[in-house]
Motif scaffolding. Structure first.
Motif, PDB file in Angstrom:
ATOM      1  N   ALA A 267      30.248 -32.832  17.666  1.00 48.60           N
ATOM      2  CA  ALA A 267      31.098 -33.416  18.705  1.00 48.60           C
ATOM      3  C   ALA A 267      30.415 -34.648  19.270  1.00 48.60           C
ATOM      4  CB  ALA A 267      31.325 -32.383  19.803  1.00 48.60           C
ATOM      5  N   ALA A 268      31.199 -35.573  19.745  1.00 47.90           N
ATOM      6  CA  ALA A 268      30.638 -36.805  20.297  1.00 47.90           C
ATOM      7  C   ALA A 268      29.712 -36.487  21.459  1.00 47.90           C
ATOM      8  CB  ALA A 268      31.765 -37.718  20.755  1.00 47.90           C
ATOM      9  N   GLY A 269      28.552 -37.102  21.467  1.00 50.74           N
ATOM     10  CA  GLY A 269      27.603 -36.898  22.557  1.00 50.74           C
ATOM     11  C   GLY A 269      26.881 -35.568  22.516  1.00 50.74           C
ATOM     12  N   SER A 270      26.876 -34.878  21.358  1.00 46.77           N
ATOM     13  CA  SER A 270      26.263 -33.555  21.315  1.00 46.77           C
ATOM     14  C   SER A 270      24.777 -33.599  20.988  1.00 46.77           C
ATOM     15  CB  SER A 270      26.988 -32.680  20.285  1.00 46.77           C
ATOM     16  OG  SER A 270      26.828 -33.230  18.999  1.00 46.77           O
ATOM     17  N   GLY A 271      24.217 -34.774  20.759  1.00 45.09           N
ATOM     18  CA  GLY A 271      22.800 -34.887  20.430  1.00 45.09           C
ATOM     19  C   GLY A 271      21.920 -34.787  21.667  1.00 45.09           C
ATOM     20  N   ALA A 272      20.635 -34.948  21.440  1.00 46.41           N
ATOM     21  CA  ALA A 272      19.651 -34.830  22.521  1.00 46.41           C
ATOM     22  C   ALA A 272      19.694 -36.054  23.430  1.00 46.41           C
ATOM     23  CB  ALA A 272      18.252 -34.672  21.928  1.00 46.41           C
ATOM     24  N   ARG A 273      19.532 -35.806  24.726  1.00 44.87           N
ATOM     25  CA  ARG A 273      19.445 -36.877  25.716  1.00 44.87           C
ATOM     26  C   ARG A 273      18.009 -37.013  26.166  1.00 44.87           C
ATOM     27  NH1 ARG A 273      22.712 -33.290  28.074  1.00 44.87           N
ATOM     28  NH2 ARG A 273      21.489 -33.223  29.973  1.00 44.87           N
TER      29      ARG A 273
ATOM     30  N   VAL B 290      11.277 -35.880  28.422  1.00 45.23           N
ATOM     31  CA  VAL B 290      11.744 -34.743  27.634  1.00 45.23           C
ATOM     32  C   VAL B 290      13.064 -35.072  26.934  1.00 45.23           C
ATOM     33  CG1 VAL B 290      10.624 -32.999  29.087  1.00 45.23           C
ATOM     34  CG2 VAL B 290      12.946 -33.719  29.623  1.00 45.23           C
ATOM     35  N   LEU B 291      13.408 -34.228  25.980  1.00 41.07           N
ATOM     36  CA  LEU B 291      14.709 -34.261  25.322  1.00 41.07           C
ATOM     37  C   LEU B 291      15.476 -33.030  25.772  1.00 41.07           C
ATOM     38  CD1 LEU B 291      13.617 -35.123  21.670  1.00 41.07           C
ATOM     39  CD2 LEU B 291      14.725 -36.660  23.294  1.00 41.07           C
ATOM     40  N   ARG B 292      16.771 -33.195  26.044  1.00 43.18           N
ATOM     41  CA  ARG B 292      17.574 -32.050  26.485  1.00 43.18           C
ATOM     42  C   ARG B 292      18.860 -32.005  25.673  1.00 43.18           C
ATOM     43  NH1 ARG B 292      18.922 -30.038  32.413  1.00 43.18           N
ATOM     44  NH2 ARG B 292      19.561 -27.973  31.779  1.00 43.18           N
ATOM     45  N   GLN B 293      19.207 -30.797  25.205  1.00 48.81           N
ATOM     46  CA  GLN B 293      20.386 -30.645  24.355  1.00 48.81           C
ATOM     47  C   GLN B 293      20.824 -29.189  24.322  1.00 48.81           C
ATOM     48  OE1 GLN B 293      19.823 -32.095  20.340  1.00 48.81           O
ATOM     49  NE2 GLN B 293      21.419 -30.762  19.548  1.00 48.81           N
ATOM     50  N   LEU B 294      22.119 -28.963  24.140  1.00 54.61           N
ATOM     51  CA  LEU B 294      22.625 -27.642  23.806  1.00 54.61           C
ATOM     52  C   LEU B 294      22.482 -27.508  22.295  1.00 54.61           C
ATOM     53  CD1 LEU B 294      25.855 -27.221  25.937  1.00 54.61           C
ATOM     54  CD2 LEU B 294      23.734 -25.926  26.127  1.00 54.61           C
ATOM     55  N   VAL B 295      21.647 -26.573  21.839  1.00 53.99           N
ATOM     56  CA  VAL B 295      21.386 -26.403  20.413  1.00 53.99           C
ATOM     57  C   VAL B 295      22.134 -25.178  19.917  1.00 53.99           C
ATOM     58  CG1 VAL B 295      19.617 -25.988  18.660  1.00 53.99           C
ATOM     59  CG2 VAL B 295      19.119 -27.477  20.597  1.00 53.99           C
ATOM     60  N   GLY B 296      22.917 -25.363  18.888  1.00 55.81           N
ATOM     61  CA  GLY B 296      23.682 -24.272  18.295  1.00 55.81           C
ATOM     62  C   GLY B 296      25.169 -24.519  18.436  1.00 55.81           C
ATOM     63  N   ARG B 297      25.939 -23.896  17.581  1.00 57.67           N
ATOM     64  CA  ARG B 297      27.390 -24.096  17.574  1.00 57.67           C
ATOM     65  C   ARG B 297      28.127 -22.995  18.344  1.00 57.67           C
ATOM     66  NH1 ARG B 297      28.586 -29.057  16.104  1.00 57.67           N
ATOM     67  NH2 ARG B 297      27.347 -29.736  14.347  1.00 57.67           N
ATOM     68  N   ARG B 298      27.674 -21.761  18.246  1.00 54.45           N
ATOM     69  CA  ARG B 298      28.403 -20.658  18.885  1.00 54.45           C
ATOM     70  C   ARG B 298      27.713 -20.212  20.173  1.00 54.45           C
ATOM     71  NH1 ARG B 298      29.340 -18.732  13.304  1.00 54.45           N
ATOM     72  NH2 ARG B 298      31.480 -19.313  12.884  1.00 54.45           N
ATOM     73  N   ALA B 299      26.538 -19.706  20.066  1.00 50.67           N
ATOM     74  CA  ALA B 299      25.790 -19.253  21.235  1.00 50.67           C
ATOM     75  C   ALA B 299      24.679 -20.260  21.475  1.00 50.67           C
ATOM     76  CB  ALA B 299      25.222 -17.858  21.005  1.00 50.67           C
ATOM     77  N   ALA B 300      25.032 -21.394  22.030  1.00 52.92           N
ATOM     78  CA  ALA B 300      24.089 -22.497  22.179  1.00 52.92           C
ATOM     79  C   ALA B 300      23.046 -22.196  23.250  1.00 52.92           C
ATOM     80  CB  ALA B 300      24.840 -23.773  22.526  1.00 52.92           C
ATOM     81  N   LEU B 301      21.847 -22.718  23.025  1.00 48.99           N
ATOM     82  CA  LEU B 301      20.772 -22.631  24.002  1.00 48.99           C
ATOM     83  C   LEU B 301      20.613 -23.986  24.675  1.00 48.99           C
ATOM     84  CD1 LEU B 301      17.936 -20.743  22.089  1.00 48.99           C
ATOM     85  CD2 LEU B 301      19.439 -19.845  23.840  1.00 48.99           C
ATOM     86  N   ASP B 302      20.395 -23.989  25.978  1.00 44.94           N
ATOM     87  CA  ASP B 302      20.111 -25.221  26.700  1.00 44.94           C
ATOM     88  C   ASP B 302      18.617 -25.477  26.545  1.00 44.94           C
ATOM     89  OD1 ASP B 302      20.094 -27.410  28.345  1.00 44.94           O
ATOM     90  OD2 ASP B 302      20.525 -26.302  30.179  1.00 44.94           O
ATOM     91  N   VAL B 303      18.260 -26.421  25.667  1.00 47.85           N
ATOM     92  CA  VAL B 303      16.862 -26.657  25.303  1.00 47.85           C
ATOM     93  C   VAL B 303      16.331 -27.894  26.013  1.00 47.85           C
ATOM     94  CG1 VAL B 303      15.298 -27.188  23.395  1.00 47.85           C
ATOM     95  CG2 VAL B 303      17.176 -25.580  23.058  1.00 47.85           C
TER      96      VAL B 303
ATOM     97  N   PRO C 159      18.826 -38.837  18.378  1.00 53.40           N
ATOM     98  CA  PRO C 159      18.118 -37.614  17.960  1.00 53.40           C
ATOM     99  C   PRO C 159      18.998 -36.380  18.125  1.00 53.40           C
ATOM    100  CG  PRO C 159      17.285 -38.376  20.072  1.00 53.40           C
ATOM    101  CD  PRO C 159      18.250 -39.418  19.594  1.00 53.40           C
ATOM    102  N   ASP C 160      18.805 -35.415  17.219  1.00 59.30           N
ATOM    103  CA  ASP C 160      19.552 -34.168  17.241  1.00 59.30           C
ATOM    104  C   ASP C 160      18.587 -33.032  16.950  1.00 59.30           C
ATOM    105  OD1 ASP C 160      21.811 -32.455  17.321  1.00 59.30           O
ATOM    106  OD2 ASP C 160      21.993 -32.548  15.144  1.00 59.30           O
ATOM    107  N   MET C 161      18.419 -32.115  17.913  1.00 54.72           N
ATOM    108  CA  MET C 161      17.536 -30.961  17.717  1.00 54.72           C
ATOM    109  C   MET C 161      18.317 -29.859  17.012  1.00 54.72           C
ATOM    110  SD  MET C 161      15.236 -30.602  21.155  1.00 54.72           S
ATOM    111  CE  MET C 161      16.496 -30.851  22.376  1.00 54.72           C
ATOM    112  N   ARG C 162      17.654 -29.232  16.035  1.00 50.37           N
ATOM    113  CA  ARG C 162      18.258 -28.121  15.298  1.00 50.37           C
ATOM    114  C   ARG C 162      17.250 -26.988  15.201  1.00 50.37           C
ATOM    115  NH1 ARG C 162      21.141 -31.570  10.487  1.00 50.37           N
ATOM    116  NH2 ARG C 162      22.273 -32.960  11.883  1.00 50.37           N
ATOM    117  N   TRP C 163      17.763 -25.773  14.951  1.00 48.25           N
ATOM    118  CA  TRP C 163      16.883 -24.632  14.767  1.00 48.25           C
ATOM    119  C   TRP C 163      15.888 -24.939  13.657  1.00 48.25           C
ATOM    120  CZ3 TRP C 163      16.722 -20.547  17.917  1.00 48.25           C
ATOM    121  CH2 TRP C 163      17.814 -20.316  18.751  1.00 48.25           C
TER     122      TRP C 163
END
Length: 115
Positions: free
Chosen positions: A7-13, A24-37, A69-73
């Motif tokens: 989705a637009a804007g779903s990468g790390a801020r 720091v980098l902050r992002q919701l990681v995951g598609r279903r049960a996302a973690l606020d990282v 940047p995009d954080m992934r598992w």
């Protein structure tokens, strides 16, 4: 089958930790049960990140996308020496603890409604 488009804007801020001011980098990681990282911005090799990993401090595979940047598992934990991507690790804040919020008191006695 490939990964569904993000989705637009779903990468790390990139931002500063509000308590310690560290970058720091902050992002919701995951598609279903996302973690606020919230992760330290400093990039590490997969092996170095694995060495800092413990049950309460995860590390994340950092991919460069056209949106930033995009954080992934980090699914490369079995063979970290073969992962070509940089990794980041969860932020451990060293700032002062957040002050507890005080309960607001109302200017009227119990049982009286305020408008």
């Amino acid at each position: 089958m490939g990964r569904p488009p993000a989705a637009a804007g779903s990468g790390a801020r990139r931002m500063r930790c509000p308590r310690c001011g560290f970058s720091v980098l902050r992002q919701l990681v995951g598609r279903r049960a996302a973690l606020d990282v919230t992760a330290d911005e400093g990039e590490l090799t997969a092996a170095a990140a694995e060495a800092l990993h413990h049950p309460d401090r995860l590390h994340w595979c950092l991919r460069a996308t056209r949106d930033g940047p995009d954080m992934r598992w980090a699914d490369c934990r079995r063979r970290p020496e073969t992962c070509p991507h940089p990794h980041v690790i969860d932020h451990e804040c060293t700032g002062p603890p957040a002050s507890p919020r005080r309960a607001r008191t109302t200017p009227v006695s119990d049982g009286q409604l305020t408008l």
